[in-house]
Motif scaffolding. Structure first.
Motif, PDB file in Angstrom:
ATOM      1  N   THR A 162       6.732  -2.100   1.790  1.00  0.00           N
ATOM      2  CA  THR A 162       5.763  -1.355   0.986  1.00  0.00           C
ATOM      3  C   THR A 162       4.500  -2.172   0.762  1.00  0.00           C
ATOM      4  O   THR A 162       3.373  -1.689   0.957  1.00  0.00           O
ATOM      5  CB  THR A 162       6.386  -0.973  -0.367  1.00  0.00           C
ATOM      6  N   LEU A 163       4.668  -3.432   0.360  1.00  0.00           N
ATOM      7  CA  LEU A 163       3.517  -4.294   0.112  1.00  0.00           C
ATOM      8  C   LEU A 163       2.715  -4.533   1.386  1.00  0.00           C
ATOM      9  O   LEU A 163       1.473  -4.513   1.371  1.00  0.00           O
ATOM     10  CB  LEU A 163       3.984  -5.634  -0.456  1.00  0.00           C
ATOM     11  N   SER A 164       3.413  -4.764   2.481  1.00  0.00           N
ATOM     12  CA  SER A 164       2.734  -5.057   3.738  1.00  0.00           C
ATOM     13  C   SER A 164       1.908  -3.868   4.225  1.00  0.00           C
ATOM     14  O   SER A 164       0.739  -4.019   4.616  1.00  0.00           O
ATOM     15  CB  SER A 164       3.765  -5.453   4.801  1.00  0.00           C
ATOM     16  N   VAL A 165       2.509  -2.672   4.187  1.00  0.00           N
ATOM     17  CA  VAL A 165       1.797  -1.473   4.636  1.00  0.00           C
ATOM     18  C   VAL A 165       0.621  -1.178   3.711  1.00  0.00           C
ATOM     19  O   VAL A 165      -0.484  -0.832   4.166  1.00  0.00           O
ATOM     20  CB  VAL A 165       2.763  -0.273   4.706  1.00  0.00           C
ATOM     21  N   ALA A 166       0.822  -1.327   2.398  1.00  0.00           N
ATOM     22  CA  ALA A 166      -0.264  -1.072   1.454  1.00  0.00           C
ATOM     23  C   ALA A 166      -1.457  -1.989   1.736  1.00  0.00           C
ATOM     24  O   ALA A 166      -2.616  -1.556   1.705  1.00  0.00           O
ATOM     25  CB  ALA A 166       0.232  -1.255   0.023  1.00  0.00           C
ATOM     26  N   ARG A 167      -1.168  -3.252   2.021  1.00  0.00           N
ATOM     27  CA  ARG A 167      -2.252  -4.212   2.255  1.00  0.00           C
ATOM     28  C   ARG A 167      -2.932  -3.995   3.598  1.00  0.00           C
ATOM     29  O   ARG A 167      -4.161  -4.023   3.707  1.00  0.00           O
ATOM     30  CB  ARG A 167      -1.697  -5.654   2.197  1.00  0.00           C
ATOM     31  N   ILE A 174      -4.864   4.667   3.514  1.00  0.00           N
ATOM     32  CA  ILE A 174      -3.438   4.972   3.396  1.00  0.00           C
ATOM     33  C   ILE A 174      -2.899   4.223   2.186  1.00  0.00           C
ATOM     34  O   ILE A 174      -2.969   2.997   2.124  1.00  0.00           O
ATOM     35  CB  ILE A 174      -2.665   4.562   4.662  1.00  0.00           C
ATOM     36  N   ARG A 175      -2.378   4.968   1.229  1.00  0.00           N
ATOM     37  CA  ARG A 175      -1.743   4.357   0.061  1.00  0.00           C
ATOM     38  C   ARG A 175      -0.239   4.274   0.294  1.00  0.00           C
ATOM     39  O   ARG A 175       0.356   5.174   0.898  1.00  0.00           O
ATOM     40  CB  ARG A 175      -1.990   5.187  -1.206  1.00  0.00           C
ATOM     41  N   CYS A 176       0.377   3.202  -0.203  1.00  0.00           N
ATOM     42  CA  CYS A 176       1.820   3.029  -0.042  1.00  0.00           C
ATOM     43  C   CYS A 176       2.396   2.408  -1.306  1.00  0.00           C
ATOM     44  O   CYS A 176       1.979   1.319  -1.716  1.00  0.00           O
ATOM     45  CB  CYS A 176       2.128   2.152   1.173  1.00  0.00           C
ATOM     46  N   GLU A 234      -4.190  12.455  -8.220  1.00  0.00           N
ATOM     47  CA  GLU A 234      -4.381  11.787  -9.510  1.00  0.00           C
ATOM     48  C   GLU A 234      -4.002  10.307  -9.462  1.00  0.00           C
ATOM     49  O   GLU A 234      -4.407   9.531 -10.329  1.00  0.00           O
ATOM     50  CB  GLU A 234      -3.595  12.499 -10.604  1.00  0.00           C
ATOM     51  N   ALA A 235      -3.218   9.915  -8.472  1.00  0.00           N
ATOM     52  CA  ALA A 235      -2.802   8.517  -8.319  1.00  0.00           C
ATOM     53  C   ALA A 235      -3.604   7.805  -7.237  1.00  0.00           C
ATOM     54  O   ALA A 235      -3.151   6.808  -6.671  1.00  0.00           O
ATOM     55  CB  ALA A 235      -1.316   8.445  -7.992  1.00  0.00           C
ATOM     56  N   ALA A 236      -4.814   8.274  -6.968  1.00  0.00           N
ATOM     57  CA  ALA A 236      -5.611   7.758  -5.859  1.00  0.00           C
ATOM     58  C   ALA A 236      -5.966   6.277  -6.002  1.00  0.00           C
ATOM     59  O   ALA A 236      -6.332   5.633  -5.013  1.00  0.00           O
ATOM     60  CB  ALA A 236      -6.890   8.580  -5.712  1.00  0.00           C
ATOM     61  N   PHE A 237      -5.851   5.720  -7.220  1.00  0.00           N
ATOM     62  CA  PHE A 237      -6.206   4.318  -7.446  1.00  0.00           C
ATOM     63  C   PHE A 237      -4.972   3.411  -7.440  1.00  0.00           C
ATOM     64  O   PHE A 237      -5.053   2.241  -7.780  1.00  0.00           O
ATOM     65  CB  PHE A 237      -6.941   4.193  -8.788  1.00  0.00           C
ATOM     66  N   ILE A 238      -3.828   3.943  -7.028  1.00  0.00           N
ATOM     67  CA  ILE A 238      -2.577   3.182  -7.074  1.00  0.00           C
ATOM     68  C   ILE A 238      -2.054   2.947  -5.668  1.00  0.00           C
ATOM     69  O   ILE A 238      -1.811   3.898  -4.913  1.00  0.00           O
ATOM     70  CB  ILE A 238      -1.504   3.926  -7.893  1.00  0.00           C
ATOM     71  N   THR A 239      -1.880   1.692  -5.310  1.00  0.00           N
ATOM     72  CA  THR A 239      -1.238   1.353  -4.044  1.00  0.00           C
ATOM     73  C   THR A 239      -0.616  -0.033  -4.155  1.00  0.00           C
ATOM     74  O   THR A 239      -1.052  -0.864  -4.958  1.00  0.00           O
ATOM     75  CB  THR A 239      -2.238   1.410  -2.862  1.00  0.00           C
TER      76      THR A 239
END
Length: 254
Positions: A162-167, A174-176, A234-239
């Protein structure tokens, strides 16, 4: 708020338990849902329930551990706005009770299965200008759970992916994120108790329920509500975040 109108969502293991709850809620919020499941009987039941409520649902027989099946299935869907990696299996046992076959089976579904779906879907999301990925981890990745060696290992891998894809895919929009549930009352729990504690199911159910400080197990619909938020605009700022949904298990157990 939290509408998924015109979104296309792929949910692995979408036929039962948490996956079914997510599938039904996403459909009610306007998404077209594609259920990828090894067990098409339960998946078809969930899809029928979605259609009965006026939603759109499609079932795909797919073993997430099989990359060829995953790639073939994803190629038929083509556009994917949301991927929920929910499919997973459990294993009970300490290290010395975990055979190589046990270990490989858990890795094939819980780790390679997530990899296979990410590998198939991320290029689509890159090409279309973004998307949302939600992985199902577990509190077993956060704290020491007795007799869960292979399962805990696999869910730790999910958090790392999850962390790797998000970064790595920030610039591709792309948010993860991932969710880490504690004990959730699903058909799996009932089957586990029936297999391992015949005749003592009510007693053991209560014992498992009380291990959450809040005094009960969670409900699949409660996990689905958190999933909806994280996959919504609504969660567009969360990854790159993990959300325990655990009745206080991680922070309040002493």
């Amino acid at each position: 708020m939290f509408k998924l109108t015109d979104k296309i969502a792929v949910i692995t293991g979408g036929g039962s338990g948490i996956g079914a709850a997510i599938s039904r809620l996403f459909a009610r919020q306007g998404a077209t849902v594609h259920l990828l499941d090894f067990d098409t009987d339960t998946a078809n039941q969930t899809a029928d329930a979605i259609r009965a409520e006026g939603g759109n649902a499609y079932v795909h027989a797919c073993d997430v551990a099989n990359s060829r099946q995953v790639n073939h299935t994803i190629s038929k869907i083509r556009r994917i706005d949301i991927l929920v990696n929910n499919a997973g299996i459990a294993h009970v046992g300490k290290l010395h009770q975990t055979t190589e076959a046990d270990f490989d089976r858990v890795v094939s579904v819980n780790v390679k299965g997530v990899y296979n779906c990410l590998s198939a879907v991320v290029p689509l999301m890159q090409a279309q200008g973004g998307g949302v990925i939600l992985n199902l981890s577990s509190i077993a990745a956060l704290v020491g759970i007795p007799d869960r060696f292979a399962y805990s290992m696999s869910k730790g891998a999910v958090q790392a992916m999850t962390l790797s894809v998000a970064r790595d895919y920030l610039t591709d929009r792309i948010r993860c994120n991932c969710i880490s549930p504690a004990r959730i009352h699903t058909p799996f729990v009932d089957g586990f108790l029936a297999r391992n504690y015949p005749g003592r199911e009510p007693e053991m159910f209560e014992k498992l329920a009380q291990s959450q400080p809040i005094g009960r197990m969670g409900k699949p619909d409660e996990v689905a509500a958190l999933a909806l938020y994280l996959c919504s605009d609504e969660a567009a700022f969360i990854t790159g975040c993990d959300y325990p949904i655990d009745g206080g298990f991680v922070r309040l157990n002493n």
